[in-house]
Write a protein that holds these residues in place. Structure first.
Motif, PDB file in Angstrom:
ATOM      1  N   TRP A   1      -6.792   0.495   1.750  1.00  0.00           N
ATOM      2  CA  TRP A   1      -6.444   0.150   0.536  1.00  0.00           C
ATOM      3  C   TRP A   1      -7.240   1.199  -0.428  1.00  0.00           C
ATOM      4  CZ3 TRP A   1      -2.705  -2.569  -1.032  1.00  0.00           C
ATOM      5  CH2 TRP A   1      -2.429  -3.607  -0.212  1.00  0.00           C
ATOM      6  N   LEU A   2      -8.268   1.765  -0.247  1.00  0.00           N
ATOM      7  CA  LEU A   2      -8.851   2.760  -0.900  1.00  0.00           C
ATOM      8  C   LEU A   2      -8.090   4.253  -0.880  1.00  0.00           C
ATOM      9  CD1 LEU A   2     -11.114   4.067  -2.438  1.00  0.00           C
ATOM     10  CD2 LEU A   2     -12.275   4.526  -0.338  1.00  0.00           C
ATOM     11  N   VAL A   3      -7.248   4.437   0.448  1.00  0.00           N
ATOM     12  CA  VAL A   3      -6.622   5.389   0.400  1.00  0.00           C
ATOM     13  C   VAL A   3      -5.423   5.432  -0.317  1.00  0.00           C
ATOM     14  CG1 VAL A   3      -5.365   7.111   1.978  1.00  0.00           C
ATOM     15  CG2 VAL A   3      -7.476   6.386   2.583  1.00  0.00           C
TER      16      VAL A   3
ATOM     17  N   SER B   1      -5.520   3.933  12.008  1.00  0.00           N
ATOM     18  CA  SER B   1      -6.648   3.960  12.377  1.00  0.00           C
ATOM     19  C   SER B   1      -7.678   3.414  11.453  1.00  0.00           C
ATOM     20  CB  SER B   1      -7.105   5.130  13.153  1.00  0.00           C
ATOM     21  OG  SER B   1      -7.623   5.995  12.259  1.00  0.00           O
ATOM     22  N   LEU B   2      -7.629   3.111  10.405  1.00  0.00           N
ATOM     23  CA  LEU B   2      -8.297   3.043   9.248  1.00  0.00           C
ATOM     24  C   LEU B   2      -8.653   1.460   9.242  1.00  0.00           C
ATOM     25  CD1 LEU B   2      -7.181   5.206   6.236  1.00  0.00           C
ATOM     26  CD2 LEU B   2      -8.964   5.688   7.946  1.00  0.00           C
ATOM     27  N   SER B   3      -9.724   0.944   8.728  1.00  0.00           N
ATOM     28  CA  SER B   3      -9.953  -0.580   8.471  1.00  0.00           C
ATOM     29  C   SER B   3      -9.049  -0.815   7.267  1.00  0.00           C
ATOM     30  CB  SER B   3     -11.396  -0.725   7.904  1.00  0.00           C
ATOM     31  OG  SER B   3     -11.466  -0.042   6.919  1.00  0.00           O
ATOM     32  N   ALA B   4      -8.930  -2.044   6.822  1.00  0.00           N
ATOM     33  CA  ALA B   4      -8.192  -2.410   5.735  1.00  0.00           C
ATOM     34  C   ALA B   4      -8.529  -2.005   4.519  1.00  0.00           C
ATOM     35  CB  ALA B   4      -7.798  -4.319   5.705  1.00  0.00           C
ATOM     36  N   THR B   5      -9.858  -2.181   4.401  1.00  0.00           N
ATOM     37  CA  THR B   5     -10.688  -1.520   3.046  1.00  0.00           C
ATOM     38  C   THR B   5     -10.459  -0.053   3.009  1.00  0.00           C
ATOM     39  OG1 THR B   5     -12.283  -3.414   3.381  1.00  0.00           O
ATOM     40  CG2 THR B   5     -12.818  -1.460   1.989  1.00  0.00           C
TER      41      THR B   5
ATOM     42  N   TYR C   1      -8.267  -7.448  -2.122  1.00  0.00           N
ATOM     43  CA  TYR C   1      -8.460  -7.208  -0.659  1.00  0.00           C
ATOM     44  C   TYR C   1      -9.828  -6.433  -0.344  1.00  0.00           C
ATOM     45  CZ  TYR C   1      -3.541  -8.357  -0.735  1.00  0.00           C
ATOM     46  OH  TYR C   1      -2.385  -9.159  -0.802  1.00  0.00           O
ATOM     47  N   LEU C   2     -10.546  -6.249  -1.516  1.00  0.00           N
ATOM     48  CA  LEU C   2     -11.644  -5.456  -1.403  1.00  0.00           C
ATOM     49  C   LEU C   2     -12.956  -6.172  -1.277  1.00  0.00           C
ATOM     50  CD1 LEU C   2     -10.938  -2.169  -3.410  1.00  0.00           C
ATOM     51  CD2 LEU C   2     -10.732  -2.720  -0.643  1.00  0.00           C
ATOM     52  N   GLY C   3     -13.994  -5.829  -0.612  1.00  0.00           N
ATOM     53  CA  GLY C   3     -15.308  -6.693  -0.881  1.00  0.00           C
ATOM     54  C   GLY C   3     -15.928  -6.266  -2.111  1.00  0.00           C
TER      55      GLY C   3
ATOM     56  N   GLY D   1       0.648  -1.460   0.013  1.00  0.00           N
ATOM     57  CA  GLY D   1       0.226  -0.027   0.038  1.00  0.00           C
ATOM     58  C   GLY D   1       0.867   1.369   0.041  1.00  0.00           C
ATOM     59  N   GLY D   2       2.043   1.343   0.470  1.00  0.00           N
ATOM     60  CA  GLY D   2       3.073   2.391   0.585  1.00  0.00           C
ATOM     61  C   GLY D   2       2.354   3.710   1.419  1.00  0.00           C
TER      62      GLY D   2
END
Length: 191
Positions: free
Chosen positions: A146-148, A139-143, A169-171, A89-90
């Motif tokens: 990834w979005l960020v 503090s963000l969720s995994a989803t 990794y996304l729903g 994700g970087g």
């Protein structure tokens, strides 16, 4: 013009070839989805496309730059024109979403028609996540992470966007929202 052109490309890891004799052309504006089993060379290919994997043979051209070999200054220019999200994700976990997006925006060396903070808010707004702006990435969720990470790549308005397993990794809902958002962003930038 082609975004990517590979001719007789071989990518190695040590003495082991991962990809052999790859012939591949991706026109600008096209979508391609690479599939294959784990450790088959997909990530190494994406890294090679931004000159981060140097165990390659053959011909590889990305956005008009020949990568085998590539001059250091051309590698830097190519990376500024490319949005790449690797499997990590970087992101800077102890920084806010705003700071992560601003760093990416400012490192692109492009001039913008609007204030940097306005660009960040516009990007977050396109994906309906303005409420994340002040949150630390840790503090963000995994989803959300990834979005960020994808937004961090998109905010630079890259000519080429490379996502390494991000959609996996996304729903379903998030994946579809991201694909639609990327499509709308790309179309809006071309008009």
């Amino acid at each position: 013009m082609n975004a990517i052109r590979a001719c007789r490309l071989q990518i190695n890891r040590g003495s082991r070839p991962l990809l052999q004799q790859l012939e591949w052309v991706v026109p600008e504006g096209a979508w391609h989805h690479l599939t294959g089993p784990p450790a088959s060379g997909k990530s190494s290919l994406l890294q090679a496309l931004v000159s981060l994997h140097d165990e390659c043979e053959g011909q590889l051209e990305v956005l008009g730059y020949s990568l085998l070999p590539i001059a250091r200054e051309n590698a830097l220019i190519l990376r500024r024109k490319t949005g790449f999200v690797d499997q990590g994700g970087g992101l800077l976990l102890q920084k806010t979403v705003r700071v992560n997006l601003l760093i990416s925006l400012q490192s692109s060396n492009r001039t913008w028609d609007q204030d940097d903070d306005d660009c960040v808010m516009e990007m977050l707004g396109k994906f309906g996540v303005e409420d994340l702006i002040k949150r630390e990435v840790a503090s963000l969720s995994a989803t959300e992470r990834w979005l960020v990470a994808v937004l961090r790549a998109l905010i630079r308005k890259p000519r080429l966007l490379l996502l390494d397993n991000v959609l996996d990794y996304l729903g379903d809902v998030e994946r579809n929202r991201l694909i639609v958002g990327i499509s709308e962003t790309v179309v809006r930038e071309k008009t």
